[in-house]
Design a protein around this motif. Structure first.
Motif, PDB file in Angstrom:
ATOM      1  N   GLU A  99       0.894  -1.394   0.014  1.00 58.25           N
ATOM      2  CA  GLU A  99       0.136  -0.030  -0.011  1.00 58.25           C
ATOM      3  C   GLU A  99       0.903   1.309   0.078  1.00 58.25           C
ATOM      4  OE1 GLU A  99       0.141  -1.057   4.502  1.00 58.25           O
ATOM      5  OE2 GLU A  99       0.247  -2.160   2.436  1.00 58.25           O
ATOM      6  N   THR A 130      -9.220  -3.530  -1.564  1.00 59.19           N
ATOM      7  CA  THR A 130      -9.722  -3.644  -0.239  1.00 59.19           C
ATOM      8  C   THR A 130     -10.999  -4.517  -0.196  1.00 59.19           C
ATOM      9  OG1 THR A 130      -8.631  -1.623   0.595  1.00 59.19           O
ATOM     10  CG2 THR A 130     -10.234  -2.698   2.043  1.00 59.19           C
ATOM     11  N   LYS A 181     -11.710  -6.825   7.017  1.00 63.27           N
ATOM     12  CA  LYS A 181     -11.264  -6.266   5.619  1.00 63.27           C
ATOM     13  C   LYS A 181      -9.773  -6.676   5.618  1.00 63.27           C
ATOM     14  CE  LYS A 181     -14.321  -2.276   5.737  1.00 63.27           C
ATOM     15  NZ  LYS A 181     -14.587  -0.878   5.940  1.00 63.27           N
ATOM     16  N   LEU A 217      -6.120  -5.967   2.568  1.00 62.44           N
ATOM     17  CA  LEU A 217      -5.578  -5.534   1.127  1.00 62.44           C
ATOM     18  C   LEU A 217      -4.933  -6.735   0.155  1.00 62.44           C
ATOM     19  CD1 LEU A 217      -3.606  -2.536   2.512  1.00 62.44           C
ATOM     20  CD2 LEU A 217      -5.906  -2.532   1.422  1.00 62.44           C
ATOM     21  N   GLN A 237      -3.269  -7.564   6.400  1.00 54.52           N
ATOM     22  CA  GLN A 237      -4.222  -6.609   6.945  1.00 54.52           C
ATOM     23  C   GLN A 237      -3.250  -5.551   7.760  1.00 54.52           C
ATOM     24  OE1 GLN A 237      -6.367  -9.681   9.108  1.00 54.52           O
ATOM     25  NE2 GLN A 237      -8.253  -8.892   8.219  1.00 54.52           N
ATOM     26  N   THR A 289      -7.276  -1.562   8.035  1.00 54.37           N
ATOM     27  CA  THR A 289      -8.284  -2.288   7.738  1.00 54.37           C
ATOM     28  C   THR A 289      -8.797  -3.236   8.990  1.00 54.37           C
ATOM     29  OG1 THR A 289      -6.761  -4.306   7.327  1.00 54.37           O
ATOM     30  CG2 THR A 289      -7.207  -2.976   5.422  1.00 54.37           C
TER      31      THR A 289
END
Length: 462
Positions: free
Chosen positions: A40, A365, A374, A376, A389, A393
Protein backbone atom coordinates in the motif's frame (compact mmCIF):
# COMPACT_ATOMS: atom_id res chain seq x y z
CA UNK A 1 31.33 11.36 32.32
CA UNK A 2 32.88 11.23 28.84
CA UNK A 3 33.07 7.79 27.24
CA UNK A 4 33.17 6.04 23.88
CA UNK A 5 32.70 2.61 22.38
CA UNK A 6 35.86 1.80 20.46
CA UNK A 7 36.02 0.61 16.88
CA UNK A 8 37.53 -2.64 18.16
CA UNK A 9 34.42 -3.41 20.19
CA UNK A 10 32.13 -2.46 17.30
CA UNK A 11 34.12 -4.71 14.99
CA UNK A 12 33.89 -7.56 17.50
CA UNK A 13 30.08 -7.30 17.52
CA UNK A 14 29.89 -7.09 13.74
CA UNK A 15 32.32 -10.01 13.43
CA UNK A 16 29.97 -12.17 15.50
CA UNK A 17 27.14 -11.59 13.05
CA UNK A 18 29.46 -12.12 10.08
CA UNK A 19 30.61 -15.45 11.50
CA UNK A 20 27.02 -16.57 12.15
CA UNK A 21 26.22 -16.08 8.48
CA UNK A 22 29.50 -17.29 6.99
CA UNK A 23 30.53 -20.11 9.33
CA UNK A 24 27.36 -21.47 10.92
CA UNK A 25 27.54 -25.02 12.23
CA UNK A 26 25.11 -27.61 13.53
CA UNK A 27 25.66 -26.53 17.13
CA UNK A 28 24.95 -22.85 16.50
CA UNK A 29 22.96 -22.25 13.34
CA UNK A 30 21.37 -18.89 12.63
CA UNK A 31 19.76 -17.93 9.36
CA UNK A 32 19.40 -14.43 8.00
CA UNK A 33 16.80 -13.38 5.44
CA UNK A 34 16.01 -10.19 3.57
CA UNK A 35 12.30 -9.55 3.39
CA UNK A 36 10.21 -7.19 1.26
CA UNK A 37 6.72 -5.91 1.88
CA UNK A 38 4.15 -3.15 2.17
CA UNK A 39 2.19 -2.93 -1.09
CA UNK A 40 0.00 0.00 0.00
CA UNK A 41 1.04 3.62 -0.61
CA UNK A 42 2.77 5.68 2.02
CA UNK A 43 0.35 8.49 1.32
CA UNK A 44 -1.20 10.13 -1.75
CA UNK A 45 2.18 11.69 -2.63
CA UNK A 46 4.30 8.66 -1.64
CA UNK A 47 6.22 10.67 0.95
CA UNK A 48 8.63 8.18 2.50
CA UNK A 49 8.45 8.40 6.30
CA UNK A 50 11.47 8.27 8.57
CA UNK A 51 11.86 4.86 10.19
CA UNK A 52 11.46 4.79 13.95
CA UNK A 53 12.69 2.00 16.22
CA UNK A 54 9.45 1.17 18.04
CA UNK A 55 7.45 -2.02 18.64
CA UNK A 56 4.66 -0.52 16.53
CA UNK A 57 7.00 0.01 13.57
CA UNK A 58 8.18 -3.61 13.76
CA UNK A 59 4.61 -4.88 14.14
CA UNK A 60 3.42 -2.96 11.09
CA UNK A 61 6.44 -4.17 9.10
CA UNK A 62 5.52 -7.77 9.93
CA UNK A 63 1.90 -7.19 8.95
CA UNK A 64 2.84 -6.14 5.41
CA UNK A 65 5.63 -8.64 4.67
CA UNK A 66 5.28 -10.41 1.33
CA UNK A 67 8.35 -12.61 0.84
CA UNK A 68 11.79 -13.41 2.21
CA UNK A 69 14.99 -14.69 0.62
CA UNK A 70 18.14 -15.96 2.32
CA UNK A 71 20.95 -13.45 2.80
CA UNK A 72 23.96 -15.75 2.79
CA UNK A 73 26.12 -13.23 0.94
CA UNK A 74 27.64 -10.89 3.51
CA UNK A 75 30.77 -8.75 3.77
CA UNK A 76 32.34 -6.01 5.82
CA UNK A 77 32.00 -2.78 3.90
CA UNK A 78 33.32 0.79 3.83
CA UNK A 79 32.19 4.05 2.19
CA UNK A 80 33.16 4.32 -1.47
CA UNK A 81 35.60 7.02 -2.63
CA UNK A 82 36.67 6.87 -6.27
CA UNK A 83 40.08 8.16 -7.29
CA UNK A 84 39.69 11.22 -9.50
CA UNK A 85 42.41 13.33 -11.09
CA UNK A 86 42.44 16.83 -9.63
CA UNK A 87 41.10 15.80 -6.22
CA UNK A 88 42.93 16.27 -2.93
CA UNK A 89 43.28 13.23 -0.67
CA UNK A 90 44.26 13.07 2.97
CA UNK A 91 46.98 10.81 4.29
CA UNK A 92 46.29 8.03 6.78
CA UNK A 93 46.31 9.44 10.30
CA UNK A 94 46.04 7.53 13.57
CA UNK A 95 44.26 10.55 15.09
CA UNK A 96 41.18 10.30 12.83
CA UNK A 97 38.01 9.22 14.63
CA UNK A 98 36.21 8.48 11.35
CA UNK A 99 36.76 8.38 7.60
CA UNK A 100 36.78 11.96 6.25
CA UNK A 101 33.65 12.57 4.18
CA UNK A 102 35.77 14.84 2.00
CA UNK A 103 39.41 14.15 1.08
CA UNK A 104 39.36 10.48 2.09
CA UNK A 105 42.67 8.71 2.74
CA UNK A 106 41.83 5.71 0.56
CA UNK A 107 40.51 5.32 -2.98
CA UNK A 108 38.97 2.81 -5.36
CA UNK A 109 40.33 3.07 -8.91
CA UNK A 110 38.55 2.22 -12.15
CA UNK A 111 40.48 -1.06 -12.09
CA UNK A 112 38.62 -2.02 -8.89
CA UNK A 113 41.84 -1.73 -6.91
CA UNK A 114 41.96 -0.17 -3.44
CA UNK A 115 44.88 1.98 -2.25
CA UNK A 116 45.58 3.78 1.00
CA UNK A 117 47.30 7.17 0.92
CA UNK A 118 50.34 7.33 3.19
CA UNK A 119 51.58 10.77 2.18
CA UNK A 120 49.68 13.70 0.77
CA UNK A 121 51.21 15.69 -2.05
CA UNK A 122 52.32 19.09 -0.74
CA UNK A 123 53.99 22.18 -2.11
CA UNK A 124 57.17 23.57 -0.59
CA UNK A 125 54.99 25.83 1.57
CA UNK A 126 53.11 22.84 2.96
CA UNK A 127 49.88 23.42 1.02
CA UNK A 128 48.06 20.30 -0.14
CA UNK A 129 48.27 19.71 -3.90
CA UNK A 130 45.93 17.72 -6.12
CA UNK A 131 46.42 14.11 -7.09
CA UNK A 132 47.00 13.86 -10.83
CA UNK A 133 48.60 10.42 -11.22
CA UNK A 134 46.34 7.42 -10.68
CA UNK A 135 47.81 4.85 -8.29
CA UNK A 136 48.52 1.58 -10.10
CA UNK A 137 50.34 -1.67 -9.43
CA UNK A 138 50.16 -4.38 -6.81
CA UNK A 139 53.55 -4.16 -5.12
CA UNK A 140 53.75 -4.94 -1.41
CA UNK A 141 55.82 -1.75 -1.01
CA UNK A 142 54.49 1.79 -0.77
CA UNK A 143 55.28 3.91 -3.83
CA UNK A 144 55.51 7.61 -4.63
CA UNK A 145 53.93 9.10 -7.75
CA UNK A 146 55.19 12.15 -9.65
CA UNK A 147 52.50 14.31 -8.01
CA UNK A 148 54.05 13.72 -4.58
CA UNK A 149 51.37 11.33 -3.29
CA UNK A 150 52.54 8.10 -1.65
CA UNK A 151 50.17 5.14 -1.97
CA UNK A 152 50.10 1.55 -0.80
CA UNK A 153 48.11 -1.13 -2.64
CA UNK A 154 45.84 -3.22 -0.41
CA UNK A 155 43.52 -5.37 -2.56
CA UNK A 156 41.65 -5.87 -5.83
CA UNK A 157 37.93 -6.57 -6.01
CA UNK A 158 37.07 -9.70 -7.96
CA UNK A 159 34.26 -9.53 -10.51
CA UNK A 160 32.18 -11.77 -8.23
CA UNK A 161 32.58 -9.57 -5.15
CA UNK A 162 32.01 -6.42 -7.17
CA UNK A 163 28.80 -7.87 -8.58
CA UNK A 164 27.53 -8.83 -5.14
CA UNK A 165 28.69 -5.96 -2.97
CA UNK A 166 30.01 -2.95 -4.88
CA UNK A 167 27.47 -0.12 -4.94
CA UNK A 168 27.42 3.60 -5.60
CA UNK A 169 28.10 4.26 -1.92
CA UNK A 170 29.94 1.22 -0.56
CA UNK A 171 32.98 -0.96 -1.25
CA UNK A 172 33.45 -4.45 0.21
CA UNK A 173 36.49 -5.08 2.39
CA UNK A 174 37.79 -8.29 3.92
CA UNK A 175 40.72 -10.00 5.58
CA UNK A 176 41.78 -13.11 3.68
CA UNK A 177 41.60 -16.19 5.89
CA UNK A 178 43.68 -19.32 5.45
CA UNK A 179 42.36 -21.92 3.04
CA UNK A 180 41.68 -24.43 5.84
CA UNK A 181 39.25 -22.00 7.50
CA UNK A 182 37.65 -21.13 4.17
CA UNK A 183 37.36 -24.80 3.26
CA UNK A 184 38.68 -24.17 -0.25
CA UNK A 185 41.72 -23.00 -2.17
CA UNK A 186 42.37 -19.29 -2.55
CA UNK A 187 41.56 -17.48 -5.77
CA UNK A 188 44.27 -15.57 -7.62
CA UNK A 189 43.12 -12.24 -6.19
CA UNK A 190 42.88 -13.67 -2.67
CA UNK A 191 46.47 -14.85 -2.97
CA UNK A 192 47.38 -11.35 -4.17
CA UNK A 193 45.88 -9.78 -1.06
CA UNK A 194 47.39 -12.47 1.14
CA UNK A 195 50.85 -11.35 -0.02
CA UNK A 196 50.02 -7.83 1.16
CA UNK A 197 48.75 -9.12 4.50
CA UNK A 198 51.81 -11.28 5.11
CA UNK A 199 54.19 -8.48 4.14
CA UNK A 200 52.66 -6.02 6.63
CA UNK A 201 55.26 -4.73 9.12
CA UNK A 202 54.10 -4.00 12.69
CA UNK A 203 55.15 -0.74 14.33
CA UNK A 204 55.85 1.34 11.23
CA UNK A 205 55.81 5.11 11.21
CA UNK A 206 53.42 6.15 8.44
CA UNK A 207 54.01 9.89 8.57
CA UNK A 208 54.87 12.95 10.63
CA UNK A 209 52.47 15.85 11.03
CA UNK A 210 53.83 19.35 11.72
CA UNK A 211 51.90 20.89 14.61
CA UNK A 212 53.99 24.08 14.88
CA UNK A 213 56.36 25.16 12.12
CA UNK A 214 58.51 27.26 14.45
CA UNK A 215 60.49 30.25 13.14
CA UNK A 216 63.92 31.57 12.31
CA UNK A 217 65.17 28.64 10.23
CA UNK A 218 67.84 29.35 7.64
CA UNK A 219 68.14 25.69 6.65
CA UNK A 220 66.20 22.49 7.24
CA UNK A 221 66.70 21.07 10.73
CA UNK A 222 67.59 17.43 11.30
CA UNK A 223 64.52 15.33 12.18
CA UNK A 224 65.17 13.00 15.12
CA UNK A 225 62.66 10.16 15.56
CA UNK A 226 62.74 8.89 19.13
CA UNK A 227 60.98 5.71 20.26
CA UNK A 228 61.19 1.99 20.86
CA UNK A 229 61.46 1.03 17.17
CA UNK A 230 64.25 1.27 14.62
CA UNK A 231 65.23 2.64 11.22
CA UNK A 232 62.58 5.30 10.55
CA UNK A 233 63.99 8.46 8.93
CA UNK A 234 62.48 11.70 7.68
CA UNK A 235 63.45 15.06 6.19
CA UNK A 236 62.04 18.50 6.91
CA UNK A 237 61.33 21.26 4.38
CA UNK A 238 61.70 24.94 5.31
CA UNK A 239 60.00 27.89 3.64
CA UNK A 240 60.02 31.46 4.94
CA UNK A 241 61.95 30.43 8.05
CA UNK A 242 59.29 27.87 9.03
CA UNK A 243 59.18 24.09 8.81
CA UNK A 244 56.33 23.52 6.35
CA UNK A 245 56.34 19.73 5.94
CA UNK A 246 58.16 16.58 7.03
CA UNK A 247 58.35 13.60 4.70
CA UNK A 248 59.68 10.12 5.30
CA UNK A 249 62.86 9.43 3.36
CA UNK A 250 62.86 7.18 0.33
CA UNK A 251 64.34 3.75 0.96
CA UNK A 252 66.75 1.76 -1.16
CA UNK A 253 63.96 -0.58 -2.34
CA UNK A 254 61.77 2.30 -3.66
CA UNK A 255 59.62 2.34 -0.53
CA UNK A 256 59.74 4.62 2.47
CA UNK A 257 61.93 4.42 5.56
CA UNK A 258 59.01 3.75 7.90
CA UNK A 259 61.09 1.59 10.22
CA UNK A 260 59.50 -1.07 12.39
CA UNK A 261 58.76 -2.06 15.97
CA UNK A 262 57.49 1.33 17.14
CA UNK A 263 54.82 1.32 19.83
CA UNK A 264 55.54 4.89 20.89
CA UNK A 265 57.48 7.61 19.12
CA UNK A 266 58.15 11.32 19.25
CA UNK A 267 60.07 13.87 17.16
CA UNK A 268 62.73 16.39 18.03
CA UNK A 269 64.76 18.78 15.87
CA UNK A 270 68.37 19.92 15.83
CA UNK A 271 70.14 22.53 13.76
CA UNK A 272 68.74 24.81 11.08
CA UNK A 273 69.08 27.99 13.12
CA UNK A 274 65.42 28.14 14.19
CA UNK A 275 63.34 27.02 17.15
CA UNK A 276 59.92 26.02 18.53
CA UNK A 277 59.03 23.44 15.87
CA UNK A 278 56.82 20.59 17.07
CA UNK A 279 55.46 17.60 15.24
CA UNK A 280 53.40 14.46 15.87
CA UNK A 281 54.32 10.95 14.76
CA UNK A 282 51.63 8.95 12.91
CA UNK A 283 51.93 5.24 13.65
CA UNK A 284 50.48 2.51 11.46
CA UNK A 285 48.08 -0.20 12.66
CA UNK A 286 49.41 -2.51 15.36
CA UNK A 287 49.56 -5.48 12.99
CA UNK A 288 51.03 -3.43 10.12
CA UNK A 289 49.53 -1.52 7.22
CA UNK A 290 47.61 -3.96 5.02
CA UNK A 291 47.40 -6.84 7.48
CA UNK A 292 43.68 -6.21 7.95
CA UNK A 293 42.21 -3.45 5.78
CA UNK A 294 39.03 -3.53 7.86
CA UNK A 295 41.09 -1.89 10.62
CA UNK A 296 42.84 0.62 8.37
CA UNK A 297 39.45 1.74 7.01
CA UNK A 298 37.55 1.57 10.32
CA UNK A 299 34.98 -0.88 9.00
CA UNK A 300 32.19 -1.51 11.49
CA UNK A 301 29.52 -2.11 8.84
CA UNK A 302 28.10 -5.27 7.27
CA UNK A 303 26.44 -5.50 3.88
CA UNK A 304 23.93 -8.27 3.20
CA UNK A 305 23.02 -8.96 -0.41
CA UNK A 306 20.29 -10.99 -2.07
CA UNK A 307 18.88 -11.00 -5.60
CA UNK A 308 15.27 -12.19 -5.94
CA UNK A 309 14.81 -13.37 -9.52
CA UNK A 310 11.31 -12.97 -10.94
CA UNK A 311 8.87 -15.15 -9.03
CA UNK A 312 11.75 -16.88 -7.18
CA UNK A 313 10.36 -20.42 -6.90
CA UNK A 314 6.82 -18.95 -6.86
CA UNK A 315 7.58 -17.22 -3.54
CA UNK A 316 7.89 -13.62 -4.78
CA UNK A 317 5.02 -11.62 -6.19
CA UNK A 318 5.22 -9.97 -9.61
CA UNK A 319 3.01 -7.14 -10.85
CA UNK A 320 3.06 -5.71 -7.35
CA UNK A 321 4.97 -3.04 -5.38
CA UNK A 322 7.06 -3.22 -2.24
CA UNK A 323 8.09 -0.27 -0.12
CA UNK A 324 9.90 -1.81 2.82
CA UNK A 325 13.01 -3.96 3.17
CA UNK A 326 13.87 -5.84 6.35
CA UNK A 327 16.62 -8.08 7.69
CA UNK A 328 15.20 -10.95 9.75
CA UNK A 329 17.09 -13.51 11.83
CA UNK A 330 15.76 -17.04 12.38
CA UNK A 331 12.18 -16.98 11.04
CA UNK A 332 9.96 -19.97 11.76
CA UNK A 333 7.55 -22.10 9.78
CA UNK A 334 3.90 -21.05 10.10
CA UNK A 335 2.26 -23.97 11.94
CA UNK A 336 5.13 -25.47 13.94
CA UNK A 337 7.96 -24.15 16.08
CA UNK A 338 10.58 -25.45 13.63
CA UNK A 339 13.03 -23.16 11.86
CA UNK A 340 12.34 -22.00 8.33
CA UNK A 341 15.39 -23.01 6.32
CA UNK A 342 14.41 -22.79 2.64
CA UNK A 343 16.21 -20.35 0.37
CA UNK A 344 13.02 -18.31 -0.08
CA UNK A 345 9.46 -18.22 1.18
CA UNK A 346 6.16 -16.38 0.97
CA UNK A 347 4.95 -14.74 4.17
CA UNK A 348 1.43 -13.72 3.16
CA UNK A 349 -1.71 -15.59 4.16
CA UNK A 350 -4.33 -16.41 1.55
CA UNK A 351 -8.09 -16.85 1.22
CA UNK A 352 -9.38 -19.61 -1.03
CA UNK A 353 -12.45 -19.05 -3.17
CA UNK A 354 -14.91 -21.62 -4.49
CA UNK A 355 -13.91 -20.65 -8.05
CA UNK A 356 -11.11 -18.79 -9.80
CA UNK A 357 -10.69 -15.22 -8.56
CA UNK A 358 -10.95 -12.25 -10.91
CA UNK A 359 -7.73 -10.25 -11.36
CA UNK A 360 -9.74 -7.15 -10.48
CA UNK A 361 -9.28 -8.12 -6.83
CA UNK A 362 -5.59 -7.14 -7.05
CA UNK A 363 -4.78 -4.17 -4.80
CA UNK A 364 -8.42 -3.92 -3.76
CA UNK A 365 -9.65 -3.68 -0.20
CA UNK A 366 -11.92 -6.68 0.24
CA UNK A 367 -14.68 -6.99 2.83
CA UNK A 368 -16.30 -10.10 4.26
CA UNK A 369 -20.08 -9.96 3.89
CA UNK A 370 -20.75 -11.77 7.17
CA UNK A 371 -17.67 -11.07 9.30
CA UNK A 372 -17.06 -7.48 8.20
CA UNK A 373 -13.36 -8.32 8.05
CA UNK A 374 -11.25 -6.24 5.67
CA UNK A 375 -7.89 -6.84 3.98
CA UNK A 376 -5.67 -5.63 1.14
CA UNK A 377 -5.12 -8.07 -1.73
CA UNK A 378 -1.45 -8.42 -2.73
CA UNK A 379 -1.74 -11.21 -5.31
CA UNK A 380 -4.41 -13.10 -7.23
CA UNK A 381 -3.35 -16.66 -8.04
CA UNK A 382 -6.07 -18.93 -9.41
CA UNK A 383 -8.63 -19.36 -6.66
CA UNK A 384 -6.35 -17.80 -4.03
CA UNK A 385 -6.26 -14.22 -2.77
CA UNK A 386 -3.01 -13.45 -0.97
CA UNK A 387 -3.66 -10.64 1.48
CA UNK A 388 -2.47 -8.63 4.44
CA UNK A 389 -4.21 -6.51 7.04
CA UNK A 390 -3.21 -3.16 8.53
CA UNK A 391 -4.21 -0.82 11.30
CA UNK A 392 -6.55 0.83 8.77
CA UNK A 393 -8.31 -2.39 7.70
CA UNK A 394 -8.39 -3.82 11.19
CA UNK A 395 -7.59 -7.41 12.05
CA UNK A 396 -10.93 -9.20 12.08
CA UNK A 397 -10.91 -12.78 10.79
CA UNK A 398 -12.81 -13.79 7.70
CA UNK A 399 -15.32 -16.65 7.96
CA UNK A 400 -15.41 -19.72 5.79
CA UNK A 401 -18.14 -19.80 3.11
CA UNK A 402 -18.86 -16.07 3.43
CA UNK A 403 -19.11 -13.81 0.43
CA UNK A 404 -16.41 -11.21 -0.15
CA UNK A 405 -16.36 -8.09 -2.32
CA UNK A 406 -13.90 -5.44 -3.38
CA UNK A 407 -12.50 -3.72 -6.46
CA UNK A 408 -15.84 -4.23 -8.22
CA UNK A 409 -15.53 -8.01 -7.81
CA UNK A 410 -17.32 -10.62 -5.71
CA UNK A 411 -16.57 -14.17 -4.64
CA UNK A 412 -17.36 -16.81 -2.05
CA UNK A 413 -14.89 -18.46 0.28
CA UNK A 414 -14.64 -22.25 0.43
CA UNK A 415 -17.02 -24.07 2.74
CA UNK A 416 -16.15 -25.06 6.28
CA UNK A 417 -14.30 -28.36 6.50
CA UNK A 418 -12.57 -28.02 3.13
CA UNK A 419 -9.24 -27.89 4.91
CA UNK A 420 -7.97 -29.22 8.22
CA UNK A 421 -8.95 -26.24 10.38
CA UNK A 422 -11.80 -23.81 10.80
CA UNK A 423 -9.82 -20.72 9.73
CA UNK A 424 -10.98 -19.04 6.55
CA UNK A 425 -7.38 -18.16 5.74
CA UNK A 426 -4.36 -20.38 5.15
CA UNK A 427 -0.81 -19.53 6.17
CA UNK A 428 1.92 -19.89 3.58
CA UNK A 429 5.63 -20.69 4.16
CA UNK A 430 6.67 -18.33 6.96
CA UNK A 431 5.23 -17.21 10.28
CA UNK A 432 5.35 -13.43 9.97
CA UNK A 433 5.44 -13.04 13.75
CA UNK A 434 8.62 -15.09 14.05
CA UNK A 435 12.28 -14.13 13.89
CA UNK A 436 14.07 -11.02 15.10
CA UNK A 437 13.69 -7.95 12.91
CA UNK A 438 17.17 -6.40 12.85
CA UNK A 439 16.79 -3.76 10.16
CA UNK A 440 13.98 -1.83 8.48
CA UNK A 441 14.31 0.47 5.49
CA UNK A 442 11.51 2.53 3.94
CA UNK A 443 11.78 3.04 0.18
CA UNK A 444 9.99 4.53 -2.78
CA UNK A 445 7.72 1.92 -4.42
CA UNK A 446 9.47 -0.78 -6.44
CA UNK A 447 7.32 -2.66 -8.95
CA UNK A 448 8.35 -6.26 -9.55
CA UNK A 449 7.98 -8.08 -12.86
CA UNK A 450 8.62 -11.66 -13.93
CA UNK A 451 11.68 -10.82 -16.02
CA UNK A 452 13.61 -8.72 -13.53
CA UNK A 453 16.04 -9.37 -10.73
CA UNK A 454 16.27 -6.97 -7.80
CA UNK A 455 19.69 -6.35 -6.30
CA UNK A 456 18.82 -5.73 -2.65
CA UNK A 457 21.65 -4.57 -0.41
CA UNK A 458 21.23 -4.00 3.31
CA UNK A 459 24.00 -2.16 5.20
CA UNK A 460 24.12 -2.29 9.00
CA UNK A 461 26.52 0.11 10.71
CA UNK A 462 27.51 0.31 14.35
Amino acid sequence: MAAIITDSFKKQIVQTVFDEVSFSDSASTHRYYIGIGRSEQWDDSENIPTVTDTPRTIRNLRAGLQSIKSANDVTFTIPRYNWSSGAIYSAYDDNLASIPAVNSYYVLTEDNQVYVCLQQGKSSTGAATTSTVKPTGTSVKAFKNADGYVWKFLYTLSATRANKFLSANFVPVEKILDSATLGRAHTVLEDQQLLIQNAAVPGQIIGISVTNGGSGYTSAPIVNINGDGVRAAATATVSGGTVTKIELDSSADSGLTMGQGYNFASVSFTGGGGSNTTARVILGPDSGMGNDPRDEFKSTSLMFNTKPNGIEDSNFIVGQNFRQVALIRDPKKPTTDSDFSNSSGKVLRFLKLQSAANVGFLDATITGGTSGAKALVDEVAGDKLYFHQTEDTGFLDFQEEEGISGGGQTGTLVVEGTDADSDAFTRDDVNKLSGKVLYIENRAPVTRSANQTEDIKVVITL
